[in-house]
Design an enzyme around this catalytic site. Structure first.
Site, PDB file in Angstrom:
ATOM      1  N   GLU A  34       0.846  -1.199   0.000  1.00 23.28           N
ATOM      2  CA  GLU A  34       0.000   0.000   0.000  1.00 23.28           C
ATOM      3  C   GLU A  34       0.877   1.244   0.000  1.00 23.28           C
ATOM      4  O   GLU A  34       1.943   1.245   0.633  1.00 23.28           O
ATOM      5  CB  GLU A  34      -0.907   0.010   1.237  1.00 23.28           C
ATOM      6  N   HIS A  59      -7.681   1.501   1.775  1.00 23.96           N
ATOM      7  CA  HIS A  59      -7.614   1.071   3.182  1.00 23.96           C
ATOM      8  C   HIS A  59      -8.384   2.034   4.090  1.00 23.96           C
ATOM      9  O   HIS A  59      -7.832   2.593   5.038  1.00 23.96           O
ATOM     10  CB  HIS A  59      -6.144   0.950   3.633  1.00 23.96           C
TER      11      HIS A  59
HETATM   12  N1  LIG Z   1      -9.778  -2.340   6.367  1.00 27.11           N
HETATM   13  C1  LIG Z   1      -9.679  -1.766   7.522  1.00 27.11           C
HETATM   14  O1  LIG Z   1      -9.582  -0.552   7.617  1.00 27.11           O
HETATM   15  C2  LIG Z   1      -9.697  -2.594   8.755  1.00 27.11           C
HETATM   16  C3  LIG Z   1      -9.196  -3.866   8.757  1.00 27.11           C
HETATM   17  N2  LIG Z   1      -9.223  -4.622   9.898  1.00 27.11           N
HETATM   18  C4  LIG Z   1      -8.701  -5.996   9.824  1.00 27.11           C
HETATM   19  O2  LIG Z   1      -9.749  -6.886  10.161  1.00 27.11           O
HETATM   20  C5  LIG Z   1      -9.220  -7.912  10.963  1.00 27.11           C
HETATM   21  C6  LIG Z   1     -10.317  -8.568  11.761  1.00 27.11           C
HETATM   22  O3  LIG Z   1     -10.791  -7.673  12.753  1.00 27.11           O
HETATM   23  P1  LIG Z   1     -11.687  -8.190  13.965  1.00 27.11           P
HETATM   24  O4  LIG Z   1     -12.930  -8.802  13.481  1.00 27.11           O
HETATM   25  O5  LIG Z   1     -11.805  -7.063  14.918  1.00 27.11           O
HETATM   26  O6  LIG Z   1     -10.737  -9.306  14.571  1.00 27.11           O
HETATM   27  P2  LIG Z   1     -11.108 -10.455  15.609  1.00 27.11           P
HETATM   28  O7  LIG Z   1      -9.829 -10.889  16.209  1.00 27.11           O
HETATM   29  O8  LIG Z   1     -12.225 -10.028  16.500  1.00 27.11           O
HETATM   30  O9  LIG Z   1     -11.661 -11.627  14.667  1.00 27.11           O
HETATM   31  C7  LIG Z   1     -10.871 -12.379  13.804  1.00 27.11           C
HETATM   32  C8  LIG Z   1     -11.499 -13.760  13.654  1.00 27.11           C
HETATM   33  O10 LIG Z   1     -10.740 -14.480  12.691  1.00 27.11           O
HETATM   34  C9  LIG Z   1     -10.596 -15.808  13.164  1.00 27.11           C
HETATM   35  N3  LIG Z   1      -9.428 -16.422  12.529  1.00 27.11           N
HETATM   36  C10 LIG Z   1      -8.122 -16.247  12.822  1.00 27.11           C
HETATM   37  N4  LIG Z   1      -7.363 -16.992  11.995  1.00 27.11           N
HETATM   38  C11 LIG Z   1      -8.187 -17.631  11.161  1.00 27.11           C
HETATM   39  C12 LIG Z   1      -7.992 -18.538  10.101  1.00 27.11           C
HETATM   40  N5  LIG Z   1      -6.766 -18.921   9.724  1.00 27.11           N
HETATM   41  N6  LIG Z   1      -9.086 -19.022   9.457  1.00 27.11           N
HETATM   42  C13 LIG Z   1     -10.337 -18.642   9.841  1.00 27.11           C
HETATM   43  N7  LIG Z   1     -10.576 -17.773  10.847  1.00 27.11           N
HETATM   44  C14 LIG Z   1      -9.513 -17.289  11.503  1.00 27.11           C
HETATM   45  C15 LIG Z   1     -10.456 -15.666  14.672  1.00 27.11           C
HETATM   46  O11 LIG Z   1     -10.755 -16.871  15.349  1.00 27.11           O
HETATM   47  C16 LIG Z   1     -11.471 -14.569  14.954  1.00 27.11           C
HETATM   48  O12 LIG Z   1     -12.755 -15.082  15.218  1.00 27.11           O
HETATM   49  C17 LIG Z   1      -8.151  -7.202  11.803  1.00 27.11           C
HETATM   50  O13 LIG Z   1      -7.192  -8.107  12.284  1.00 27.11           O
HETATM   51  C18 LIG Z   1      -7.577  -6.222  10.827  1.00 27.11           C
HETATM   52  O14 LIG Z   1      -6.479  -6.818  10.161  1.00 27.11           O
HETATM   53  C19 LIG Z   1      -9.751  -4.129  11.052  1.00 27.11           C
HETATM   54  C20 LIG Z   1     -10.273  -2.873  11.094  1.00 27.11           C
HETATM   55  C21 LIG Z   1     -10.248  -1.983   9.971  1.00 27.11           C
HETATM   56  O1  LIG Z   2      -7.894  -1.176  12.398  1.00 28.76           O
HETATM   57  C1  LIG Z   2      -7.211  -1.757  11.535  1.00 28.76           C
HETATM   58  O2  LIG Z   2      -6.648  -2.844  11.719  1.00 28.76           O
HETATM   59  C2  LIG Z   2      -7.095  -1.166  10.213  1.00 28.76           C
HETATM   60  O3  LIG Z   2      -6.716  -1.812   9.274  1.00 28.76           O
HETATM   61  C3  LIG Z   2      -7.365   0.268  10.079  1.00 28.76           C
HETATM   62  O4  LIG Z   2      -6.131   0.813   9.784  1.00 28.76           O
HETATM   63  P1  LIG Z   2      -5.899   2.393   9.703  1.00 28.76           P
HETATM   64  O5  LIG Z   2      -5.977   2.926  11.094  1.00 28.76           O
HETATM   65  O6  LIG Z   2      -6.997   2.945   8.854  1.00 28.76           O
HETATM   66  O7  LIG Z   2      -4.542   2.529   9.100  1.00 28.76           O
END
Ligand SMILES: NC(=O)C1=CN([C@@H]2O[C@H](COP(=O)(O)OP(=O)(O)OC[C@H]3O[C@@H](n4cnc5c(N)ncnc54)[C@H](O)[C@@H]3O)[C@@H](O)[C@H]2O)C=CC1
Ligand SMILES: O=C(O)C(=O)COP(=O)(O)O
Length: 409
Positions: free
Chosen positions: A269, A292
Site C-alpha cells: 500500500e 484502506h
Molecule cells: N480495512 C480496515 O480498515 C480494517 C481492517 N481490519 C482488519 O480486520 C481484521 C479482523 O478484525 P476483527 O474482526 O476485529 O478481529 P477479531 O480478532 O475479533 O476476529 C478475527 C477472527 O478471525 C478468526 N481467525 C483467525 N485466523 C483464522 C484462520 N486462519 N481461518 C479462519 N478464521 C480465523 C479468529 O478466530 C477470529 O474469530 C483485523 O485483524 C484487521 O487486520 C480491522 C479494522 C479496519
Molecule cells: O484497524 C485496523 O486494523 C485497520 O486496518 C485500520 O487501519 P488504519 O488505522 O486505517 O490505518
C-alpha cells in the site's frame, strides 16, 4: 535493560499517520505537553532516528515497527496502535524491550461492517461498471446481471468482532449467513458455522474476509480458492492485503468468473496520499478499489483516538496495562503518598524473590505489591515510601532478567 524515571513535562509522544486530534486532547488534559504529530507513516530510517528520543509512539496500520526499529527505541515505554491490527508491530521485539503495545479492538468494527454491506449491494447491482460508463458518457440501463441482496448467502471468513457485526446487519437485510472460523463460535441470529473454507466458498454468493494477518491467513485466498467460489460470486477483502493473492483474483474478474470484488487492503500500500497506488486490479470496472479506509470514519477515528490515548495515559500515569496485546494485564489502583516501582522482567524462576530480597535486605516496607505474568514476561508493581525509591529502583534494574524498570510518583 533500561532504567527510567520520568517527569510528565519530559515525556515525549509521537503520533503518526494522522491519528485523530481526540488523542492529543486526552494527552494534554492528562498533563502531557510534548506531543508531536505527523499526517503520515515515516520511512524506516527516519523512524529509527526519531524513535530514539520518544517515550510513547502512536501509529496506525502503515508504520512498520520491526526488530530493527525497536533496537533504536531505548526510551520507548509503550506503543499505541490506533487501529485493530497489530501485525505491523514485531510484538516479540517489543516484549524483549519491555515495551507494552495497546490497540483499539472494537472502535472501528461497525465502520468496516457498514462499508462491506454497502459494497455488496453496489456490486450485486453492477453499479461500479454502470457508474464508470456513465462518467465516460455511456448509459447502461439494464437489469441483466443485477440482483437484490435479499435471500443471498453471505460467507464470512473470520467470525470475530467485525464478522459478527456484519452477520447481524446482513441478516437484517434478509441475507442468509454462513461463516468459517478456526475457533468454534456461537452463531448470532440464524447464521451457521461451516467446517471448512472450501465448503464456505462453494455455497456463498458473497465472500467477505475478516481474519487477522497471521502465518495461517497469508495468501489464504489463492487460485484454488477463487476457483472454488460459485460462478458469478463476489469477493470482498477489508482485512489485510496478504490474505488474497491478487493475480488469480484479477484473472477471475477479467474472465467474468466472478461478478465483482471490493478490495480495501493490498499486499503493498502507498505510504501516503501522495504516493502512487499500483495494482493489477486497476482499470477493472467490476472492482471497487478503496484506499484502506474500512475503519476510516470520523466516528471511528475520534473514538479510537480517545480509547488508545486513555490506555497510554493509564499506563504512563499508574502502570495499568489492561488490554495490552503483548503484556501481562494489571489493573492498578491509585498510589497516593507512595512511589510506585514498575519492573518488567523475563518470566524465569527466582525474579520475584530477588526483587523482594532487595526490599527486605534494605529494610524497605512494601505498601502494596502486584504481580502478573504471561509465558514470556513478568510485571511486578510495588508501592513503597518515597524516601527509598531511588535506592530500590537502582537495585531493581540490576536484577538478573530485568527488561525495564521505572518509577511513578
Ligand atoms: N480495512 C480496515 O480498515 C480494517 C481492517 N481490519 C482488519 O480486520 C481484521 C479482523 O478484525 P476483527 O474482526 O476485529 O478481529 P477479531 O480478532 O475479533 O476476529 C478475527 C477472527 O478471525 C478468526 N481467525 C483467525 N485466523 C483464522 C484462520 N486462519 N481461518 C479462519 N478464521 C480465523 C479468529 O478466530 C477470529 O474469530 C483485523 O485483524 C484487521 O487486520 C480491522 C479494522 C479496519
Ligand atoms: O484497524 C485496523 O486494523 C485497520 O486496518 C485500520 O487501519 P488504519 O488505522 O486505517 O490505518
Amino acid at each position: 535493560m533500561s532504567k527510567t524515571s520520568l517527569d510528565k513535562s519530559k515525556i515525549k509522544f509521537l503520533l503518526l499517520e494522522g491519528i485523530h486530534p481526540s488523542a492529543s486532547e486526552v494527552l494534554r488534559s492528562a498533563g502531557y505537553t510534548q506531543i508531536e504529530t505527523s499526517p503520515k507513516a515515516l520511512p524506516p530510517e527516519e523512524l529509527k532516528a526519531k524513535i530514539a528520543d520518544v517515550h510513547f509512539l502512536g501509529i496506525r496500520s502503515a508504520s512498520q515497527l520491526t526488530a530493527d526499529v525497536f533496537e533504536q527505541a531505548s526510551r520507548l515505554v509503550a506503543v499505541g496502535c490506533f487501529c485493530i491490527g497489530t501485525n505491523q508491530v514485531d510484538l516479540n521485539a517489543a516484549r524483549e524491550k519491555g515495551v507494552a503495545v495497546f490497540n483499539a479492538p472494537y472502535s472501528n468494527t461497525r465502520s468496516v461492517a457498514e462499508l462491506v454491506l454497502a459494497e455488496a449491494i453496489l456490486l450485486l447491482r453492477g453499479v461500479p461498471e454502470k457508474n464508470a460508463l456513465a462518467h465516460r458518457g455511456g448509459w447502461l440501463k439494464s437489469a441483466a446481471g443485477s440482483y437484490e441482496i435479499r435471500g443471498k448467502t453471505l460467507g464470512i471468513v473470520g467470525y470475530g468482532s467485525i464478522g459478527t457485526q456484519l452477520s447481524v446487519l446482513a441478516e437484517a437485510l434478509g441475507m442468509q449467513v454462513a461463516f468459517f472460523d478456526v475457533v468454534t463460535k456461537l452463531p448470532l441470529g440464524n447464521a451457521r458455522q461451516v467446517h471448512s473454507l472450501h465448503e464456505l466458498l462453494a455455497q456463498s454468493d458473497i465472500v467477505s474476509l475478516h481474519v487477522p494477518e497471521t502465518a495461517a491467513t497469508q495468501w489464504m485466498i489463492g487460485a484454488a480458492e477463487v476457483a472454488a467460489m460459485k460462478p458469478g460470486a463476489i469477493l470482498i477483502n477489508a482485512s489485510r492485503g496478504t490474505v488474497v493473492e491478487i493475480e488469480p483474483l484479477a484473472e477471475a474478474l477479467k474472465q467474468k468468473k466472478l461478478l465483482g470484488a471490493a478490495i480495501d487492503v493490498f499486499p503493498v500500500e502507498p505510504r501516503s496520499n501522495k504516493d502512487e497506488f499500483q495494482s493489477p486490479l486497476r482499470g477493472l470496472d467490476n472492482v471497487i478499489l478503496t484506499p484502506h479506509i474500512g475503519g476510516s470514519t470520523m466516528e471511528a477515528q475520534a473514538n479510537i483516538g480517545l480509547e488508545v490515548a486513555e490506555k497510554l495515559v493509564k499506563y504512563s500515569d499508574n502502570g495499568t496495562s489492561t488490554s495490552s496485546v503483548n503484556f501481562p494485564e494489571v489493573a492498578l489502583p491509585a498510589h497516593p503518598g507512595k512511589h510506585r516501582l514498575l519492573h518488567i522482567h523475563r518470566n524465569v524462576p527466582g525474579v520475584l524473590s530477588a526483587i523482594n530480597r532487595i526490599f527486605s535486605d534494605n529494610h524497605i516496607n512494601i505498601a502494596s505489591q502486584y504481580l502478573q505474568t504471561n509465558e514470556k514476561i513478568g510485571y511486578v508493581v510495588t508501592d513503597i515510601d518515597a524516601a527509598s525509591s531511588d535506592l530500590a529502583l537502582e537495585k531493581l534494574a540490576q536484577v538478573e532478567g530485568t527488561l525495564r524498570s521505572r518509577v511513578l510518583f
